[in-house]
Design an enzyme around this catalytic site. Structure first.
Site, PDB file in Angstrom:
ATOM      1  N   LYS A 176       5.543 -24.156   4.769  1.00  0.00           N
ATOM      2  CA  LYS A 176       5.108 -25.660   4.604  1.00  0.00           C
ATOM      3  C   LYS A 176       6.617 -26.445   5.030  1.00  0.00           C
ATOM      4  O   LYS A 176       7.479 -26.466   4.055  1.00  0.00           O
ATOM      5  CB  LYS A 176       4.884 -25.858   3.181  1.00  0.00           C
ATOM      6  CG  LYS A 176       4.282 -27.144   2.990  1.00  0.00           C
ATOM      7  CD  LYS A 176       4.957 -27.641   1.632  1.00  0.00           C
ATOM      8  CE  LYS A 176       5.021 -29.226   1.622  1.00  0.00           C
ATOM      9  NZ  LYS A 176       5.512 -30.026   2.687  1.00  0.00           N
ATOM     10  N   GLU A 251      16.976 -22.396  -3.103  1.00  0.00           N
ATOM     11  CA  GLU A 251      18.317 -22.923  -2.467  1.00  0.00           C
ATOM     12  C   GLU A 251      18.103 -24.449  -2.783  1.00  0.00           C
ATOM     13  O   GLU A 251      17.475 -25.195  -2.202  1.00  0.00           O
ATOM     14  CB  GLU A 251      18.344 -22.604  -1.124  1.00  0.00           C
ATOM     15  CG  GLU A 251      18.398 -21.222  -0.768  1.00  0.00           C
ATOM     16  CD  GLU A 251      19.891 -20.721  -0.780  1.00  0.00           C
ATOM     17  OE1 GLU A 251      20.666 -21.371  -1.392  1.00  0.00           O
ATOM     18  OE2 GLU A 251      19.919 -19.430  -0.548  1.00  0.00           O
ATOM     19  N   CYS A 285      23.237 -30.202   1.545  1.00  0.00           N
ATOM     20  CA  CYS A 285      23.357 -29.754   0.377  1.00  0.00           C
ATOM     21  C   CYS A 285      24.540 -29.281  -0.050  1.00  0.00           C
ATOM     22  O   CYS A 285      25.170 -29.142  -1.370  1.00  0.00           O
ATOM     23  CB  CYS A 285      22.369 -28.131   0.214  1.00  0.00           C
ATOM     24  SG  CYS A 285      22.637 -27.092   1.387  1.00  0.00           S
ATOM     25  N   GLU A 386      23.674 -35.378  -7.419  1.00  0.00           N
ATOM     26  CA  GLU A 386      23.602 -35.396  -6.060  1.00  0.00           C
ATOM     27  C   GLU A 386      23.097 -36.642  -5.708  1.00  0.00           C
ATOM     28  O   GLU A 386      21.583 -36.951  -5.735  1.00  0.00           O
ATOM     29  CB  GLU A 386      22.876 -34.090  -5.747  1.00  0.00           C
ATOM     30  CG  GLU A 386      22.701 -33.896  -4.222  1.00  0.00           C
ATOM     31  CD  GLU A 386      21.747 -32.860  -3.771  1.00  0.00           C
ATOM     32  OE1 GLU A 386      20.714 -32.744  -4.157  1.00  0.00           O
ATOM     33  OE2 GLU A 386      22.230 -31.870  -3.056  1.00  0.00           O
TER      34      GLU A 386
HETATM   35  P1  NAD Z   1      12.330 -31.796  -1.997  1.00  0.00           P
HETATM   36  O1  NAD Z   1      12.755 -31.104  -3.043  1.00  0.00           O
HETATM   37  O2  NAD Z   1      11.858 -33.197  -2.120  1.00  0.00           O
HETATM   38  O3  NAD Z   1      11.429 -31.236  -1.003  1.00  0.00           O
HETATM   39  C1  NAD Z   1      11.539 -29.807  -0.372  1.00  0.00           C
HETATM   40  C2  NAD Z   1      10.150 -29.106  -0.023  1.00  0.00           C
HETATM   41  O4  NAD Z   1       9.511 -29.173  -1.142  1.00  0.00           O
HETATM   42  C3  NAD Z   1       9.385 -30.211   0.845  1.00  0.00           C
HETATM   43  O5  NAD Z   1       8.645 -29.565   1.859  1.00  0.00           O
HETATM   44  C4  NAD Z   1       8.322 -30.837  -0.197  1.00  0.00           C
HETATM   45  O6  NAD Z   1       7.265 -31.405   0.418  1.00  0.00           O
HETATM   46  C5  NAD Z   1       8.281 -29.655  -0.944  1.00  0.00           C
HETATM   47  N1  NAD Z   1       7.714 -29.942  -2.291  1.00  0.00           N
HETATM   48  C6  NAD Z   1       7.766 -31.059  -3.159  1.00  0.00           C
HETATM   49  N2  NAD Z   1       7.394 -31.124  -4.118  1.00  0.00           N
HETATM   50  C7  NAD Z   1       6.609 -29.823  -4.394  1.00  0.00           C
HETATM   51  C8  NAD Z   1       6.024 -29.303  -5.475  1.00  0.00           C
HETATM   52  N3  NAD Z   1       5.392 -29.900  -6.442  1.00  0.00           N
HETATM   53  N4  NAD Z   1       5.512 -28.050  -5.005  1.00  0.00           N
HETATM   54  C9  NAD Z   1       5.850 -27.375  -4.107  1.00  0.00           C
HETATM   55  N5  NAD Z   1       6.573 -27.895  -3.038  1.00  0.00           N
HETATM   56  C10 NAD Z   1       6.800 -29.103  -3.174  1.00  0.00           C
HETATM   57  O7  NAD Z   1      13.697 -31.979  -1.265  1.00  0.00           O
HETATM   58  P2  NAD Z   1      14.101 -32.786   0.226  1.00  0.00           P
HETATM   59  O8  NAD Z   1      14.239 -34.360  -0.349  1.00  0.00           O
HETATM   60  O9  NAD Z   1      13.019 -32.630   1.158  1.00  0.00           O
HETATM   61  O10 NAD Z   1      15.392 -32.073   0.622  1.00  0.00           O
HETATM   62  C11 NAD Z   1      16.645 -32.552   0.046  1.00  0.00           C
HETATM   63  C12 NAD Z   1      17.164 -31.650  -0.956  1.00  0.00           C
HETATM   64  O11 NAD Z   1      16.992 -30.276  -0.472  1.00  0.00           O
HETATM   65  C13 NAD Z   1      18.463 -31.888  -1.534  1.00  0.00           C
HETATM   66  O12 NAD Z   1      18.496 -31.884  -3.018  1.00  0.00           O
HETATM   67  C14 NAD Z   1      19.358 -30.798  -1.066  1.00  0.00           C
HETATM   68  O13 NAD Z   1      20.485 -30.391  -1.859  1.00  0.00           O
HETATM   69  C15 NAD Z   1      18.371 -29.643  -0.880  1.00  0.00           C
HETATM   70  N6  NAD Z   1      18.985 -28.696   0.040  1.00  0.00           N
HETATM   71  C16 NAD Z   1      19.569 -27.621  -0.402  1.00  0.00           C
HETATM   72  C17 NAD Z   1      19.914 -26.645   0.580  1.00  0.00           C
HETATM   73  C18 NAD Z   1      20.437 -25.121   0.239  1.00  0.00           C
HETATM   74  O14 NAD Z   1      20.457 -24.373   0.965  1.00  0.00           O
HETATM   75  N7  NAD Z   1      20.805 -24.935  -1.072  1.00  0.00           N
HETATM   76  C19 NAD Z   1      19.936 -27.071   1.986  1.00  0.00           C
HETATM   77  C20 NAD Z   1      19.209 -28.165   2.296  1.00  0.00           C
HETATM   78  C21 NAD Z   1      18.530 -29.065   1.336  1.00  0.00           C
END
Ligand code: NAD
Length: 493
Positions: A176, A251, A285, A386
């Protein structure tokens, strides 16, 4: 506008909702593709397809590990051929620089090749067990259906980190992608078939977190959730997965410190601090969003940093001269501007930027000026939360202990940078910093060979490196009697 479909069991189909989402181009602020709005019924169908592809008699399960590895190699080769096209799609979808997405796409094949190479090196052990007359060995077995959930910032790279080890280990996947940047995933989907993966081994369902992510995480036939995203979402995902006692890799976010000592090569350190926060418009991230600078060099360092940051060229991310692109999503753009406002209200001194960008080269895109705050105190929100945007806080420190205390004084622990000429100091800092990755005299280096993941609230488990494949396996211990005797049945053997 191209209208995409979902990938279920090797077939492309419309979403059961009959609805599509507009995928926006962050540089123009306009829609450019239509992405299926998946829902629970689509998740159920995809998990059923993945479960069928995992069943004992399936083509996938009967394939040798070497055969699986060969498919992953072929997939890597196909990605290499398609790299430029996929990179352009990612730039249109998430606004990150074409140069950055091109570099990622040209590197992604290595994840498939590396884990393809590992596929037939998954071995159990023979244990010299302490019980006479018994032979004991272990088998490493796949988990089953893996749910891979990815964010918008590096869509295909972060998917490859999950798909490559999951498939190498013999699992099947329902992927997804983020609702904000799904187009590259849907284009990527056809490569699985071209590489020769049996239908259902990889399925792709796009849509919102609550409509697709939740039914996927809670589905009883999903054995593991591999998630990258924000820590609040990660916490929810972890709780939902806990109810089903599922395996989980998380992550999550970071508030990484880039620590500059007074003995550092200042030119390299200034460069490293800029690349840590303004590359990718701070939407990584591992962004080094806190620069910790030794007090004796603080004024000079700040001036040099401001001078270099001011030269950053903003504009069209498809243009090779651009260094800072737009923010990927409208809500994220508003969130970054909110954080800037809060930092000012809390008394941080804005030395550069601090507003939406209105330069002509930014057009109608969602741009925020590269922003630098000084006079940031540890209790301020800008020092703790963040932002995920081009916003840097500079914080002075007095000595090594002070630097460690400030650096570790966060709920996160994803990465850290140390700039020093002293080997003793470098080694001591790498030991004391609470972070899954520590760079010394460099920043933002990653490889398919090196484990990546977070300490503390930045996550659980590791992606990349040989360790990562263990996240997609479970160990079975096998006991065989070779004594031929009948031991006392009422006593544990
Ligand atoms: P997000 O948490 O909003 O969404 C991530 C994914 O989760 C999306 O596909 C979203 O649709 C899904 N999602 C949202 N709510 C959900 C739920 N209730 N149940 C299941 N899935 C759900 O994150 P984002 O805004 O897309 O990305 C930015 C974040 O990702 C930042 O906090 C960043 O630090 C983190 N990030 C971490 C890494 C790492 O490797 N540590 C890498 C890149 C980004």
């Amino acid at each position: 506008m191209k209208k995409y479909q979902l990938l279920v069991g090797g077939e492309w189909r419309d979403p059961s909702s009959g609805a599509w989402l507009e995928s926006m181009n962050p540089f123009t602020g306009a829609p450019w593709a239509l992405v299926p709005r998946g829902g629970k019924a689509d998740v159920d169908a995809a998990v059923a397809a993945a479960k069928a592809a995992f069943c004992r008699q399936s083509e996938w399960r009967r394939m040798t590990a070497t055969g699986r590895g060969a498919l992953l190699h072929r997939l890597g080769d196909l990605v290499a051929v398609e790299a430029e096209r996929l990179a352009e799609i990612e730039t249109r979808d998430n606004g990150k620089l074409l140069a950055e997405m091109r570099a990622q796409l040209n590197y992604i094949p290595q994840w498939f090749r590396y884990f393809g190479g590992l596929a037939d090196k998954i071995e159990g052990r023979v244990i010299p067990i302490d019980k006479p007359g018994v032979f004991n060995f272990t088998r490493e077995e796949p988990l089953g259906v893996v749910a891979a959930i990815t964010p918008w910032n590096s869509p295909l790279l972060l998917a490859a980190w999950k798909l490559a080890p999951a498939l190498a280990a013999g699992n099947t996947v329902v992927w997804k992608p983020s609702e904000f940047s799904s187009v590259s995933a849907l284009e990527f989907g056809e490569l699985f078939e071209r590489a020769g993966f049996p239908p259902g081994v990889v399925n792709i369902i796009t849509g919102f977190g609550n409509e697709v992510g939740e039914p996927l995480v809670t589905h009883p036939d999903v054995a593991k959730v591999a998630f990258t995203g924000g820590d609040r979402t990660g916490e929810q995902v972890y709780q939902m997965a806990a109810r089903g006692i599922k395996h989980v890799t998380l992550e999550l976010g970071g508030k990484s410190a880039n620590i500059v000592f007074d003995d550092a090569d200042l030119t390299a350190a200034v460069n490293g601090v800029v690349s840590g926060i303004f590359a990718a418009t701070g939407q990584t991230c591992i962004a080094g969003s806190r620069a910790l600078i030794h007090r004796s060099i603080y004024p000079e360092f700040a001036e040099r940093l401001l001078a270099l940051a001011r030269t950053a060229r903003m504009g069209d991310p498809l243009d090779s001269g651009t260094q800072v692109g737009p923010i990927t999503t409208r809500p994220q753009y508003e969130k970054v501007l909110d954080y800037i406002r809060i930092a000012k209200e809390e008394g941080a001194l804005c030395r550069m930027g601090g507003a939406a960008a209105s330069r002509p080269e930014c057009g109608s895109g969602w741009f925020v000026e590269p922003t630098i705050f000084t006079d940031v105190r540890p209790e301020m929100r800008i020092a703790n939360e963040e932002v995920f945007g081009p916003v840097l806080s500079i914080i002075p420190f007095d000595d090594e202990e002070d630097a460690i205390r400030i650096a570790n004084n966060t709920v996160y622990g994803l990465a850290a940078g140390v700039w020093t000429a002293s080997m003793r100091r470098a080694l001591m800092m790498t030991e004391r910093l609470e972070a899954g990755t520590v760079w010394v005299n460099t920043y933002r280096a990653i490889s398919y060979m090196s484990p990546f993941g977070g300490y503390k609230r930045s996550g659980l488990g590791r992606e990349s490196g040989a360790e990562a494949i263990r996240e997609y396996l479970q160990t079975k211990s096998v006991w065989i009697d070779i004594s031929g005797s009948s031991p006392n049945p009422f006593v544990m053997r």
